[in-house]
Enzyme design. Structure first.
Site, mmCIF file in Angstrom:
data_model
loop_
_atom_site.group_PDB
_atom_site.id
_atom_site.type_symbol
_atom_site.label_atom_id
_atom_site.label_comp_id
_atom_site.label_asym_id
_atom_site.label_seq_id
_atom_site.Cartn_x
_atom_site.Cartn_y
_atom_site.Cartn_z
ATOM 1 N N ASP A 30 0.851 -1.190 0.000
ATOM 2 C CA ASP A 30 0.000 0.000 0.000
ATOM 3 C C ASP A 30 0.887 1.241 0.000
ATOM 4 O O ASP A 30 1.900 1.275 0.703
ATOM 5 C CB ASP A 30 -0.902 -0.019 1.240
ATOM 6 C CG ASP A 30 -2.004 1.011 1.166
ATOM 7 O OD1 ASP A 30 -1.697 2.225 1.200
ATOM 8 O OD2 ASP A 30 -3.171 0.608 1.095
ATOM 9 N N ILE A 31 0.534 2.242 -0.788
ATOM 10 C CA ILE A 31 1.375 3.454 -0.853
ATOM 11 C C ILE A 31 1.207 4.349 0.374
ATOM 12 O O ILE A 31 2.011 5.241 0.589
ATOM 13 C CB ILE A 31 1.142 4.261 -2.155
ATOM 14 C CG1 ILE A 31 -0.299 4.736 -2.267
ATOM 15 C CG2 ILE A 31 1.547 3.447 -3.368
ATOM 16 C CD1 ILE A 31 -0.530 5.729 -3.396
ATOM 17 N N ASN A 86 -13.150 -3.704 2.003
ATOM 18 C CA ASN A 86 -14.166 -2.654 2.086
ATOM 19 C C ASN A 86 -15.053 -2.751 0.845
ATOM 20 O O ASN A 86 -14.559 -2.980 -0.258
ATOM 21 C CB ASN A 86 -13.505 -1.275 2.148
ATOM 22 C CG ASN A 86 -12.624 -1.123 3.371
ATOM 23 O OD1 ASN A 86 -12.972 -1.578 4.452
ATOM 24 N ND2 ASN A 86 -11.477 -0.495 3.201
ATOM 25 N N GLY A 92 -16.443 2.037 2.968
ATOM 26 C CA GLY A 92 -15.191 2.775 2.877
ATOM 27 C C GLY A 92 -14.316 2.401 1.680
ATOM 28 O O GLY A 92 -13.126 2.704 1.657
ATOM 29 N N GLN A 93 -14.901 1.771 0.669
ATOM 30 C CA GLN A 93 -14.120 1.410 -0.520
ATOM 31 C C GLN A 93 -13.742 2.672 -1.278
ATOM 32 O O GLN A 93 -14.596 3.473 -1.633
ATOM 33 C CB GLN A 93 -14.922 0.461 -1.411
ATOM 34 C CG GLN A 93 -14.138 -0.056 -2.592
ATOM 35 C CD GLN A 93 -14.924 -1.067 -3.425
ATOM 36 O OE1 GLN A 93 -16.077 -1.379 -3.136
ATOM 37 N NE2 GLN A 93 -14.293 -1.566 -4.467
ATOM 38 N N HIS A 99 -10.374 -5.322 -3.584
ATOM 39 C CA HIS A 99 -9.029 -5.490 -3.043
ATOM 40 C C HIS A 99 -9.114 -5.825 -1.567
ATOM 41 O O HIS A 99 -10.002 -5.358 -0.862
ATOM 42 C CB HIS A 99 -8.163 -4.245 -3.271
ATOM 43 C CG HIS A 99 -8.728 -2.969 -2.744
ATOM 44 N ND1 HIS A 99 -9.797 -2.304 -3.326
ATOM 45 C CD2 HIS A 99 -8.362 -2.214 -1.686
ATOM 46 C CE1 HIS A 99 -10.055 -1.202 -2.657
ATOM 47 N NE2 HIS A 99 -9.203 -1.124 -1.639
ATOM 48 N N HIS A 101 -7.058 -5.753 1.955
ATOM 49 C CA HIS A 101 -5.934 -5.232 2.719
ATOM 50 C C HIS A 101 -5.442 -6.339 3.642
ATOM 51 O O HIS A 101 -6.246 -6.964 4.335
ATOM 52 C CB HIS A 101 -6.351 -4.044 3.590
ATOM 53 C CG HIS A 101 -6.819 -2.851 2.831
ATOM 54 N ND1 HIS A 101 -6.027 -1.749 2.632
ATOM 55 C CD2 HIS A 101 -8.008 -2.584 2.236
ATOM 56 C CE1 HIS A 101 -6.707 -0.848 1.948
ATOM 57 N NE2 HIS A 101 -7.909 -1.341 1.696
#
Length: 116
Positions: A30-31, A86, A92-93, A99, A101
């Site tokens: 994750d960035i 999400n 909260g997507q 994807h 997490h």
């Protein structure tokens, strides 16, 4: 989905710090990590959200779950992790491509939800 951020990562148009890849899924860091280990696992084909998944998507969604522990352990969270998917605005997507997490590290991740 030509303009989907994650589809562009799968096609190699946008760089990502890949940590796992097979024929069906791709995992990358994750960035904006929220934990020492924070990896995103995505299907290589576009699925907008879990709300859009079909029976045909069951194998790839299962694959995402099946490789999660190996990815977490390889990234430094061998004693457990949290997996989060999400879905939609209420969930909260932020990127409209399914994807998961994977978050973890050496310390417990804390409560799952903030009490309201």
């Amino acid at each position: 989905m030509q303009e989907c951020l994650f589809c562009r990562i799968v096609r190699g148009e946008i760089p990502a710090a890949k940590v796992y890849e097979d024929d069906e899924v791709l995992a990358f860091k994750d960035i904006h990590p929220q934990r020492p280990v924070h990896v995103l696992v995505i299907p290589k084909h576009h699925i907008t959200s879990l709300a859009h998944a079909s029976e045909a998507d069951v194998p790839v969604l299962g694959r995402m779950l099946a490789v999660a522990h190996r990815i977490a352990a390889d990234q430094g969270s061998p004693n457990g992790f949290r997996s989060i998917i999400n879905t939609g605005p209420v969930g909260g997507q932020e990127v409209m491509h399914v994807h998961m997490h994977i978050v973890g590290g050496q310390e417990p991740v804390g409560p799952m939800l903030r009490r309201i």
